[in-house]
Design a protein around this motif. Structure first.
Motif, short mmCIF file in Angstrom:
data_model
loop_
_atom_site.label_atom_id
_atom_site.label_comp_id
_atom_site.label_asym_id
_atom_site.label_seq_id
_atom_site.Cartn_x
_atom_site.Cartn_y
_atom_site.Cartn_z
N LYS A 1 0.82 -1.21 0.00
CA LYS A 1 0.00 0.00 0.00
C LYS A 1 0.86 1.26 0.00
CE LYS A 1 -4.23 -1.69 2.24
NZ LYS A 1 -5.11 -1.60 3.44
N HIS B 1 -4.65 5.00 -1.77
CA HIS B 1 -5.46 5.89 -0.94
C HIS B 1 -4.60 6.93 -0.20
CE1 HIS B 1 -9.20 3.06 -0.65
NE2 HIS B 1 -9.11 3.66 -1.81
N ARG C 1 -6.14 -11.95 -10.48
CA ARG C 1 -7.60 -11.92 -10.50
C ARG C 1 -8.26 -13.26 -10.83
NH1 ARG C 1 -5.32 -7.52 -11.36
NH2 ARG C 1 -6.16 -5.50 -10.72
N LYS D 1 -10.36 -11.29 1.82
CA LYS D 1 -10.71 -9.88 1.55
C LYS D 1 -9.47 -9.01 1.37
CE LYS D 1 -13.23 -5.96 3.54
NZ LYS D 1 -14.01 -5.48 4.73
N ALA D 2 -8.49 -9.19 2.25
CA ALA D 2 -7.28 -8.37 2.19
C ALA D 2 -6.49 -8.61 0.91
CB ALA D 2 -6.40 -8.65 3.41
N LYS D 3 -6.40 -9.87 0.49
CA LYS D 3 -5.66 -10.19 -0.73
C LYS D 3 -6.43 -9.72 -1.97
CE LYS D 3 -3.15 -14.14 1.20
NZ LYS D 3 -2.89 -15.60 1.11
N THR D 4 -7.74 -9.79 -1.92
CA THR D 4 -8.55 -9.31 -3.04
C THR D 4 -8.36 -7.80 -3.22
OG1 THR D 4 -10.20 -11.04 -2.70
CG2 THR D 4 -10.89 -9.10 -3.96
N GLU D 5 -8.28 -7.07 -2.11
CA GLU D 5 -8.09 -5.62 -2.20
C GLU D 5 -6.73 -5.27 -2.82
OE1 GLU D 5 -9.15 -1.89 0.62
OE2 GLU D 5 -7.51 -3.13 1.37
N LYS E 1 -6.48 -4.03 -6.40
CA LYS E 1 -6.83 -2.65 -6.79
C LYS E 1 -5.59 -1.83 -7.12
CE LYS E 1 -11.01 -2.46 -3.89
NZ LYS E 1 -11.67 -1.78 -2.73
N TYR E 2 -4.42 -2.29 -6.65
CA TYR E 2 -3.21 -1.50 -6.89
C TYR E 2 -1.99 -2.35 -7.22
CZ TYR E 2 -2.81 -2.68 -1.88
OH TYR E 2 -2.77 -3.34 -0.69
#
Length: 407
Positions: free
Chosen positions: A201, A207, A230, A237-241, A244-245
């Motif tokens: 991140k 973000h 993908r 959930k954390a790995k799916t997010e 996004k980047y």
């Protein structure tokens, strides 16, 4: 290592733990007793009742944090439970005191239920100026930290953010040494736990709206099953997010495939997963941060022999030790001095650049200051405190502008 383990047990047994509470005032007369306890203590209580901010001046709150764990992700030991984790929490408390002069109290919570942990921390928060979350397994650690950002004092998961901050600082200086630019880097991270995701991140400025944050060009995160992409149907959930980047091209394969052509490897998972051929397959003058403990992903000598320009590890017996102690004492010291309610991204970035810039002339063998540099905490604290005050002033200006518009 066996000798180190034996001596450590002997030391702990001899001292019966590593920390203690010491009175600041000698209770050696009736007058002193009447001031520190009944009846005199009633007045400080009433002062705090009238103005809660006075607790920072009249009690230990202004310079005391809690080191909170449930013992589910302790060092390389894993889920050993709250009681067995106490020696580590004592050690952490020692580092806060040694490097920043901050009192730290170990709190080991006997629960794996995130709701219980969140509720416990909320209830004990009035006694402390900050909460350092420690050795709590992901993804529960993310949920706990996020849920507690409204309690009025900083809640900071060091395993995530401390690691990310020090890693960024090392990368800033590694780029200076190699002539690379952060914005051109292809980065591969092995490990999708708390540290790996926080590093990802920060390196991708996810973000983050700050001129201090420069995103690397591309980033791929691997877990034990290889690249996170993908087309996998086993992601939490954390790995799916992460998607996004990261890994926009949906690169597949294990770490040996993914690392080909990369400028930077960051390891925060398990040791002995890379070989010399992997380093040779990377871009020219690669940067290797092999931070698995106690065994790095690749030994520094092997990485350098295979062509690595810079190698860092998490160990004190090698050069370039990427250690959280460079960050968390100063971050909390700055936050406490500013009486911050949270530790913002701007404060984290300020800490990273303060650590990096503390070395005037970084070299391949020194891209990060020594973990034993006791002067660094104050440098970091000043940068963090300044960032907190700047944000507070900006928020004040925005509020005043909005108030004028509504009049």
């Amino acid at each position: 290592m066996e000798e180190v383990y034996k001596k450590s047990v002997e030391l702990h047994e001899e001292m019966q733990g590593k920390i203690e509470m010491v009175n600041k005032i000698p209770v050696d007369s009736k007058e002193k007793l009447s001031l520190v306890y009944s009846p005199g203590v009633a007045q400080p209580c009433l002062e705090i009742e009238k103005n809660p901010e006075r607790a920072y001046d009249l009690t230990i709150k202004g310079n005391t944090i809690a080191v909170v764990t449930n013992g589910t992700a302790v060092l390389g030991l894993g889920d050993i439970g709250p009681l067995a984790s106490l020696p580590v929490m004592e050690g952490k408390a020692m580092l806060f005191k040694k490097f920043a002069g901050i009192n730290a109290v170990p709190i080991c919570i006997d629960s794996k239920n995130t709701r219980h942990i969140i509720e416990t921390i909320r209830r004990i928060a009035p006694s402390f100026g900050g909460i350092n979350l420690e050795d709590i397994a992901a993804p529960e650690s993310f949920e706990i930290e996020e849920a507690l950002q409204d309690i009025g004092i900083p809640v900071f998961h060091d395993d995530q953010h401390g690691t990310a901050i020090v890693t960024l600082a090392a990368m800033i200086n590694a780029c200076k040494v190699t002539g690379k630019k952060l914005t051109d880097l292809k980065v591969v991270i092995n490990g999708a736990g708390a540290a790996g995701i926080a590093i990802a991140k920060l390196l991708r400025c996810f973000h983050i709206d700050s001129p201090l944050c420069q995103s690397v060009k591309t980033l791929i995160v691997c877990d034990s099953k290889g690249a996170i992409h993908r087309f996998r149907n086993d992601l939490n959930k954390a790995k799916t997010e992460l998607l996004k980047y990261s890994n926009f091209d949906d690169v597949e394969g294990d770490i040996h495939e993914v690392i080909k052509g990369a400028d930077v490897f960051i390891g925060v998972s398990k040791g002995n997963i890379l070989n010399k051929e992997d380093i040779k397959n990377m871009a020219e003058n690669p940067i290797i941060f092999a931070m698995a403990n106690p065994t790095p992903e690749i030994m520094p000598a092997d990485a350098l022999e295979a062509g690595a320009a810079i190698v860092g590890t998490g160990r004190s017996d090698f050069f370039n030790q990427i250690n959280n102690v460079l960050a968390f004492p100063g971050i909390f010291k700055g936050a406490l001095k500013a009486r911050a309610s949270t530790i913002s991204t701007e404060m984290k970035l300020a800490a990273a650049y303060a650590i990096a810039n503390s070395l005037e002339n970084p070299t391949a063998d020194e891209v990060i200051p020594s973990a034993l540099d006791t002067s660094l905490a104050e440098v970091v604290a000043q940068a963090v405190e300044k960032a907190a005050h700047s944000e507070r002033e900006l928020e004040k200006q925005i509020a005043e502008a909005e108030a004028e518009m509504n009049d």
